[in-house]
Design a protein around this motif. Structure first.
Motif, PDB file in Angstrom:
ATOM      1  N   ALA A  77      11.189  91.677  -6.392  1.00  0.00           N
ATOM      2  CA  ALA A  77      11.533  91.803  -5.110  1.00  0.00           C
ATOM      3  C   ALA A  77      10.980  90.874  -4.168  1.00  0.00           C
ATOM      4  CB  ALA A  77      11.166  93.030  -4.494  1.00  0.00           C
ATOM      5  N   ALA A  78       9.636  90.396  -4.439  1.00  0.00           N
ATOM      6  CA  ALA A  78       9.153  89.231  -3.647  1.00  0.00           C
ATOM      7  C   ALA A  78       9.727  88.087  -3.626  1.00  0.00           C
ATOM      8  CB  ALA A  78       7.566  89.234  -4.052  1.00  0.00           C
ATOM      9  N   VAL A  79      10.723  87.834  -4.505  1.00  0.00           N
ATOM     10  CA  VAL A  79      11.436  86.486  -4.638  1.00  0.00           C
ATOM     11  C   VAL A  79      13.078  86.660  -4.356  1.00  0.00           C
ATOM     12  CG1 VAL A  79       9.750  85.185  -5.821  1.00  0.00           C
ATOM     13  CG2 VAL A  79      11.599  86.385  -7.058  1.00  0.00           C
ATOM     14  N   ALA A  87      33.529  87.208   3.977  1.00  0.00           N
ATOM     15  CA  ALA A  87      34.719  87.788   3.415  1.00  0.00           C
ATOM     16  C   ALA A  87      34.165  89.214   2.562  1.00  0.00           C
ATOM     17  CB  ALA A  87      34.812  86.683   2.119  1.00  0.00           C
ATOM     18  N   GLY A  88      32.881  89.690   3.103  1.00  0.00           N
ATOM     19  CA  GLY A  88      32.697  90.810   2.707  1.00  0.00           C
ATOM     20  C   GLY A  88      31.843  91.064   1.240  1.00  0.00           C
ATOM     21  N   GLU A  89      31.443  89.761   0.653  1.00  0.00           N
ATOM     22  CA  GLU A  89      30.743  89.766  -0.521  1.00  0.00           C
ATOM     23  C   GLU A  89      29.146  90.027  -0.264  1.00  0.00           C
ATOM     24  OE1 GLU A  89      33.678  86.605  -2.757  1.00  0.00           O
ATOM     25  OE2 GLU A  89      31.861  85.863  -1.739  1.00  0.00           O
ATOM     26  N   ARG A  90      28.661  90.696  -1.110  1.00  0.00           N
ATOM     27  CA  ARG A  90      27.328  90.923  -1.061  1.00  0.00           C
ATOM     28  C   ARG A  90      26.550  90.001  -2.354  1.00  0.00           C
ATOM     29  NH1 ARG A  90      25.763  96.719  -2.115  1.00  0.00           N
ATOM     30  NH2 ARG A  90      25.956  95.997  -4.171  1.00  0.00           N
ATOM     31  N   VAL A  91      25.808  89.252  -2.188  1.00  0.00           N
ATOM     32  CA  VAL A  91      25.266  88.231  -3.095  1.00  0.00           C
ATOM     33  C   VAL A  91      23.615  88.484  -3.150  1.00  0.00           C
ATOM     34  CG1 VAL A  91      24.948  86.032  -3.544  1.00  0.00           C
ATOM     35  CG2 VAL A  91      26.843  86.500  -2.511  1.00  0.00           C
ATOM     36  N   CYS A  92      23.201  88.683  -4.328  1.00  0.00           N
ATOM     37  CA  CYS A  92      21.860  88.621  -4.635  1.00  0.00           C
ATOM     38  C   CYS A  92      21.225  87.425  -5.104  1.00  0.00           C
ATOM     39  CB  CYS A  92      21.791  90.034  -5.669  1.00  0.00           C
ATOM     40  SG  CYS A  92      19.834  90.060  -6.233  1.00  0.00           S
ATOM     41  N   ALA A  93      20.374  86.753  -4.289  1.00  0.00           N
ATOM     42  CA  ALA A  93      19.714  85.596  -4.733  1.00  0.00           C
ATOM     43  C   ALA A  93      18.338  85.682  -5.065  1.00  0.00           C
ATOM     44  CB  ALA A  93      19.877  84.481  -3.290  1.00  0.00           C
ATOM     45  N   VAL A  94      17.977  84.815  -5.773  1.00  0.00           N
ATOM     46  CA  VAL A  94      16.263  84.654  -6.290  1.00  0.00           C
ATOM     47  C   VAL A  94      15.784  83.340  -5.913  1.00  0.00           C
ATOM     48  CG1 VAL A  94      14.737  84.926  -8.562  1.00  0.00           C
ATOM     49  CG2 VAL A  94      16.777  86.439  -8.316  1.00  0.00           C
ATOM     50  N   ALA A  95      14.840  83.239  -5.260  1.00  0.00           N
ATOM     51  CA  ALA A  95      14.187  82.020  -4.861  1.00  0.00           C
ATOM     52  C   ALA A  95      13.155  81.559  -5.744  1.00  0.00           C
ATOM     53  CB  ALA A  95      13.803  82.062  -3.582  1.00  0.00           C
ATOM     54  N   GLY A  96      12.704  80.433  -5.905  1.00  0.00           N
ATOM     55  CA  GLY A  96      11.775  79.962  -6.825  1.00  0.00           C
ATOM     56  C   GLY A  96      10.262  80.423  -6.657  1.00  0.00           C
TER      57      GLY A  96
END
Length: 170
Positions: A77-79, A87-96
């Motif tokens: 969860a930290a990254v 547009a109503g999209e939910r996007v999960c993103a992972v940073a470095g």
């Protein structure tokens, strides 16, 4: 703000695979490129979205960080953060790194605040004061695709984007 992110659209039950892309945030619009080279060369982005919400991923959000995100060793969860588009999209993103994740969250939050101060467009569902936008002028006489440069003809059909008015290969 710009940099690589591992992204997955979670709006449709996580059916879209995770992919590593290079993202550039300008105001509240997030542009997505295949690589940093494409972004620096100012080539046409493969996607763009207006961000209307962002939050860090909850500690217990294993469902968001699905098995397809396991292609990276850092899926804690930290990254990880989640953003929502107009547009109503939910996007999960992972940073470095955790620091990079915090930078993305702060930049996206500032972008959302900018959006709220200027007013959300109609496509955002009227969550705030709507600002009238001029209708785009369709490029009905375009001879080439705005993204790929392909020439329109018998084998390449023309599609006029209702949002931008630009002509794209269908």
């Amino acid at each position: 703000m710009e940099g690589p992110l591992l992204k997955q659209n979670t709006s449709h039950g996580g059916s879209e695979y995770a992919r590593k892309v290079y993202c550039v945030l300008m105001g509240y619009t997030l542009f997505e490129f295949e690589s940093e080279h494409e972004a620096k060369a100012m080539l046409w982005p493969r996607a763009e979205a207006d961000v209307i919400g962002v939050s860090p991923a909850p500690q217990n959000s294993a469902a968001l960080r699905s098995s397809s995100l396991s292609m990276t060793s850092r899926t804690d969860a930290a990254v990880t953060f989640v953003y929502t588009t107009n547009a109503g999209e939910r996007v999960c993103a992972v940073a470095g790194s955790p620091r990079e994740c915090e930078r993305w969250i702060v930049a996206l939050t500032l972008g959302v605040e900018l959006l709220l101060l200027s007013g959300l467009p109609e496509a955002a569902g009227g969550a705030a004061r709507c600002v009238a936008h001029a209708a785009p002028v369709p490029e009905v006489n375009a001879s080439h695709c705005a993204a790929s440069g392909a020439q329109f003809g018998y084998t390449v059909a023309r599609h006029l984007c209702a949002a931008s008015g630009r002509a794209f290969a269908a």
